[in-house]
Design a protein around this motif. Structure first.
Motif, short mmCIF file in Angstrom:
data_model
loop_
_atom_site.label_atom_id
_atom_site.label_comp_id
_atom_site.label_asym_id
_atom_site.label_seq_id
_atom_site.Cartn_x
_atom_site.Cartn_y
_atom_site.Cartn_z
N TYR A 174 0.80 -1.23 0.00
CA TYR A 174 0.00 0.00 0.00
C TYR A 174 0.83 1.28 0.00
N CYS A 175 2.14 1.15 0.18
CA CYS A 175 3.05 2.31 0.21
C CYS A 175 2.62 3.33 1.26
N GLN A 231 4.42 1.45 -7.84
CA GLN A 231 3.44 1.03 -6.84
C GLN A 231 2.88 2.25 -6.11
N ARG A 245 -1.00 3.43 -6.16
CA ARG A 245 -1.79 3.45 -4.92
C ARG A 245 -2.26 4.85 -4.54
N HIS A 246 -1.50 5.86 -4.93
CA HIS A 246 -1.80 7.24 -4.52
C HIS A 246 -1.93 8.13 -5.74
#
Length: 198
Positions: free
Chosen positions: A18-19, A101, A105-106
């Motif tokens: 999810y970083c 990633q 995710r963002h």
């Protein structure tokens, strides 16, 4: 860009899926932010920000200024904890080679950071300016605009950017899978060699 070994950020763990930082790491980061906030305004001005990034990374002065201006999108001359947290996650993602990633995710916050003019579109110059943070190569950038600029205006809106992040994530996962598959036969060969010696 590299984190300096032994700096505070070196000891934080970024979740690879999810970083994001764990709650324990966020608590530590909040305390660190309060230590940096010598004026007790719950913000960091450009001088404090420069000294922080200079201490924990190998970024040059002009790169630090670019990052500060990107995070200070209200142009008030300081950043709060939310922007600081985002920056730390970006730095840790890059250190751990999780840029794709992280962007996936963002995607909305990254898009908003890259949208300097607030026009809800980002051009190649925006990516080029921040390539040291997100590690996007020139060829990737050309491919990005060739493949995902559906409107043809040489600027990506959020939907086009989101498509890019999904494609990049798929490509990243394929390369990770290929690397694992390549490592698996090598591991089996080395085990066979060890067993044949005995």
């Amino acid at each position: 860009m590299k984190l300096k070994q032994g700096s505070f950020l070196w000891y934080l763990y970024l979740d690879k899926l999810y970083c994001l930082l764990s709650v324990r790491n966020v608590k530590a980061l909040v305390e660190y932010f309060h230590l940096l906030d010598v004026h007790r305004k719950k913000t960091l001005n450009d001088v404090l920000f420069y000294h922080f990034l200079h201490h924990v990374t190998d970024l040059k002065r002009n790169q630090i200024t670019i990052v500060f201006n990107m995070l200070d999108w209200k142009a008030v001359g300081e950043i709060g904890f939310d922007q600081f947290y985002m920056l730390v996650c970006i730095l840790l993602a890059q250190e751990n080679h999780l840029e794709e990633q992280f962007i996936f995710r963002h995607s909305r916050p990254v898009f908003e950071l890259l949208d300097l003019d607030g026009e809800l579109k980002i051009g190649p110059s925006n990516f080029h300016m921040y390539n040291f943070l997100f590690n996007i190569k020139k060829q990737q950038l050309r491919d990005l605009y060739r493949d995902f600029d559906i409107t043809g205006d040489c600027r990506l809106n959020y939907k086009e950017f989101k498509l890019f992040t999904i494609f990049s994530m798929d490509k990243y996962q394929e390369s990770q899978k290929a690397a694992k598959e390549k490592a698996l036969p090598e591991k089996k060969v080395s085990q066979v060699n060890i067993n044949s010696v005995h």
